[in-house]
Design a protein around this motif. Structure first.
Motif, PDB file in Angstrom:
ATOM      1  N   SER A   1       0.868  -1.178   0.000  1.00  0.00           N
ATOM      2  CA  SER A   1       0.000   0.000   0.000  1.00  0.00           C
ATOM      3  C   SER A   1       0.903   1.225   0.000  1.00  0.00           C
ATOM      4  CB  SER A   1      -0.909  -0.027   1.226  1.00  0.00           C
ATOM      5  OG  SER A   1      -1.809   1.059   1.194  1.00  0.00           O
ATOM      6  N   THR A   2       0.342   2.388   0.218  1.00  0.00           N
ATOM      7  CA  THR A   2       1.166   3.610   0.234  1.00  0.00           C
ATOM      8  C   THR A   2       1.828   3.841   1.583  1.00  0.00           C
ATOM      9  OG1 THR A   2      -0.793   4.927   0.779  1.00  0.00           O
ATOM     10  CG2 THR A   2      -0.173   4.744  -1.560  1.00  0.00           C
ATOM     11  N   THR A   3       1.409   3.066   2.596  1.00  0.00           N
ATOM     12  CA  THR A   3       2.036   3.206   3.906  1.00  0.00           C
ATOM     13  C   THR A   3       2.468   1.847   4.436  1.00  0.00           C
ATOM     14  OG1 THR A   3      -0.018   2.944   5.181  1.00  0.00           O
ATOM     15  CG2 THR A   3       0.563   5.186   4.453  1.00  0.00           C
ATOM     16  N   ILE A   4       3.476   1.880   5.285  1.00  0.00           N
ATOM     17  CA  ILE A   4       3.937   0.651   5.929  1.00  0.00           C
ATOM     18  C   ILE A   4       2.831   0.064   6.786  1.00  0.00           C
ATOM     19  CG2 ILE A   4       5.507  -0.225   7.702  1.00  0.00           C
ATOM     20  CD1 ILE A   4       7.637   1.677   6.604  1.00  0.00           C
ATOM     21  N   GLU A   5       2.127   0.923   7.498  1.00  0.00           N
ATOM     22  CA  GLU A   5       1.074   0.445   8.397  1.00  0.00           C
ATOM     23  C   GLU A   5      -0.016  -0.315   7.638  1.00  0.00           C
ATOM     24  OE1 GLU A   5      -1.085  -0.480  11.706  1.00  0.00           O
ATOM     25  OE2 GLU A   5       0.978   0.277  11.574  1.00  0.00           O
ATOM     26  N   ALA A   6      -0.482   0.255   6.544  1.00  0.00           N
ATOM     27  CA  ALA A   6      -1.533  -0.404   5.763  1.00  0.00           C
ATOM     28  C   ALA A   6      -1.023  -1.711   5.165  1.00  0.00           C
ATOM     29  CB  ALA A   6      -2.033   0.527   4.664  1.00  0.00           C
ATOM     30  N   SER A   7       0.214  -1.709   4.696  1.00  0.00           N
ATOM     31  CA  SER A   7       0.811  -2.924   4.135  1.00  0.00           C
ATOM     32  C   SER A   7       0.935  -3.996   5.212  1.00  0.00           C
ATOM     33  CB  SER A   7       2.184  -2.613   3.531  1.00  0.00           C
ATOM     34  OG  SER A   7       2.085  -1.661   2.508  1.00  0.00           O
ATOM     35  N   TYR A   8       1.364  -3.585   6.389  1.00  0.00           N
ATOM     36  CA  TYR A   8       1.537  -4.544   7.476  1.00  0.00           C
ATOM     37  C   TYR A   8       0.200  -5.152   7.889  1.00  0.00           C
ATOM     38  CZ  TYR A   8       2.684  -6.714  11.896  1.00  0.00           C
ATOM     39  OH  TYR A   8       2.820  -7.633  12.912  1.00  0.00           O
TER      40      TYR A   8
END
Length: 564
Positions: A255-262
């Motif tokens: 995703s565009t952020t690490i948090e969303a990807s995680y």
């Protein structure tokens, strides 16, 4: 038995027949064993009846002949039987099964052994023990010879040499998936508690395991699912030979952020763990019912025995609170992102092509560009990445890491992603995420790298000492005899000049800048002392040979590199 005074049953008391013990191979005094399990030893075939349990190779000198696969040149490693039979002379190293920690279904292959010219060098020593050589490179089921707890069984495919610490089983009818389902079931665990209570799982003992044929159509399918899930998990980490890219930044979760990807990835990991747990319990149920042991065993499997690295209950101490387990998993996932980023910085990996890119001795950026002419994230030109307490050079490691995050997640979310990294590293929010990340590279990155790569680091931290005046990472596969000279002239001496200039500026207000002045002076003094050794080593034009491994090569730079 009943207590005659209280007329109550006596706890932990078992009445057993000595004749029953004789039915079990070796006649162990397993007084708690039920009659149905004892009956299995009388009526069932054993593993030895349907195949061969065998010891693996003892080289006689593991330091000389065994390496971690990532220590040596990838082009010298063969891992398939077809390569072995057709191109033997082109390969020196072959994947080697050395047992390993408790893990079921698949994994734990990290070593390679020198079997060039059909083991010529090993055989020449006269010290090796080479049983069942004709069975090398064949698919097999393996287990650790010695365990600190329950035994775990895994499959390995064609192309691997079994080691003495990883005995193996070859099945005559090629029913590996079904047999693997059985030996990893709770019935097998119970049987091994009888046959080998000392947790020493020698081939003779394992060959006595009783097994019955299960008329279950989907057992082969279940076994395949076990292996697929376990292999996907194992290959998600850098130390797997089949690692291709970091799951966190793969298209399925990016995703565009690490948090969303995680969050996407963590949800997938939970699904994998749940699926594996359900499959294992289904597998246990099949065998418990087939053996008629419903009164003795239940199919339940605790989360701590679902042996996926993405499962925090297995990876860490399962007794820790759930919140702490989740925090540990998040932290390690971010550290794996940082490790992969460093791999991209030195050209071992690429954001544009899966798998290894530069993984042979002396390869350069030109070799990288031949494979990837227009990289989205170009590797470091000279294989020297400064790790300093400020950004003194264009290829400063924190600056490079920020560029990596921009390339992967986009420039707009850089600040948010730096916050996510810093919070994962410290467990709390911070107003200075870049400082947290810089401190991690200075203090903890190399320690984590040494642990991840089992004390065989491939990224070497050259360091002037405790004052942290000068540090630089060098990828061992790209090292050449001019690396030290370049490190000295282009980095160390230039940094000394920059620090001298900074001191002059600080001395305009020595009272206000007292602490910084003191620190820089200590750093410069340390760097000058270190420079004497660096210069001597640079003039020596030290060469390394990756075949010698990390231990031998790293010792050539004693005093210049951080201790392992």
């Amino acid at each position: 038995m009943v207590d005659t005074k209280s007329n109550n049953p006596v706890p932990n008391f078992y009445r057993a027949s000595a004749e029953d013990f004789k039915k079990i191979p070796g006649s162990p005094i397993a007084y708690w064993v039920g009659k149905k399990i004892i009956g299995l030893f009388v009526t069932s075939k054993t593993l030895s009846d349907i195949g061969q349990t065998r010891r693996g190779l003892q080289t006689g000198d593991s330091e000389k002949f065994i390496r971690k696969w990532f220590e040596v040149e990838s082009k010298k490693i063969s891992n398939s039987q077809s390569q072995f039979s057709k191109l033997n002379l082109n390969f020196k190293w072959f994947l080697f099964n050395s047992g390993g920690l408790y893990r079921k279904w698949y994994g734990n292959i990290e070593d390679v052994v020198n079997w060039q010219n059909n083991g010529q060098d090993i055989k020449a020593t006269g010290k090796a023990i080479i049983p069942s050589e004709k069975l090398y490179f064949k698919q097999a089921i393996t287990w650790p010879k010695i365990s600190s707890g329950k035994c775990s069984f895994r499959i390995y495919f064609d192309g691997i040499i079994p080691g003495d610490a990883g005995p193996f089983f070859i099945n005559d009818s090629n029913k590996y998936f079904e047999i693997l389902c059985f030996v990893n079931s709770k019935i097998s665990v119970r049987i091994l508690e009888i046959l080998s209570p000392t947790l020493n799982f020698e081939v003779g003992v394992m060959g006595k395991i009783p097994i019955i044929e299960i008329k279950q159509k989907n057992l082969n399918e279940i076994g395949g699912k076990f292996i697929d899930l376990s292999k996907t998990d194992w290959d998600s980490y850098e130390t797997s030979w089949d690692f291709t890219t970091l799951p966190l930044i793969s298209p399925d979760y990016l995703s565009t952020t690490i948090e969303a990807s995680y969050q996407k990835l963590r949800s997938h990991w939970q699904e994998m763990t749940t699926e594996m747990k359900e499959l294992e319990e289904e597998n246990n149920k099949i065998f418990i019912e087939a053996y008629g042991l419903q009164d003795e065993l239940t199919p339940d499997v605790p989360l701590s025995e679902i042996t996926l690295t993405c499962n925090p209950h297995y990876r860490y101490d399962a007794n820790k609170p759930e919140e702490e387990l989740e925090a540990l998993l998040r932290t390690d996932t971010i550290k794996e992102l940082i490790s992969y980023a460093v791999g991209c910085m030195v050209g071992r990996y690429s954001l544009d092509t899966p798998g290894l890119i530069l993984a042979n001795q002396g390869e350069t950026v030109d070799d990288y560009l031949k494979q990837i002419p227009e990289p989205s994230f170009k590797p470091d030109d000279d294989n020297i990445i400064p790790v300093l307490d400020d950004e003194y050079f264009p290829d400063d490691i924190v600056g490079r890491f920020k560029n990596f995050l921009k390339t992967v997640f986009g420039e707009k979310t850089l600040s948010q992603n730096l916050d996510s990294v810093a919070q994962a590293l410290t467990g709390k929010s911070t107003s200075s995420p870049e400082k947290v990340i810089r401190d991690y590279f200075l203090k903890d990155f190399f320690k984590d790298h040494v642990q991840r790569y089992k004390k065989r680091p491939i990224y070497w931290m050259f360091s002037s000492g405790k004052q942290q005046g000068f540090n630089a990472l060098v990828y061992m596969h790209r090292y050449n005899k001019t690396t030290l000279a370049k490190m000295r002239t282009d980095y160390l001496l230039e940094l000394e000049a920059k620090l001298d200039a900074e001191l002059n500026a600080l001395n305009e207000d020595p009272v206000k800048n007292k602490a910084r002045i003191s620190k820089i002076k200590k750093q410069v003094d340390e760097m000058k002392t270190w420079d004497e050794l660096l210069n001597n080593k640079a003039l020596s034009l030290i060469e390394i040979d990756l075949d010698d491994g990390v231990v031998v090569n790293y010792a050539k730079f004693e005093g210049l590199v951080r201790a392992i």
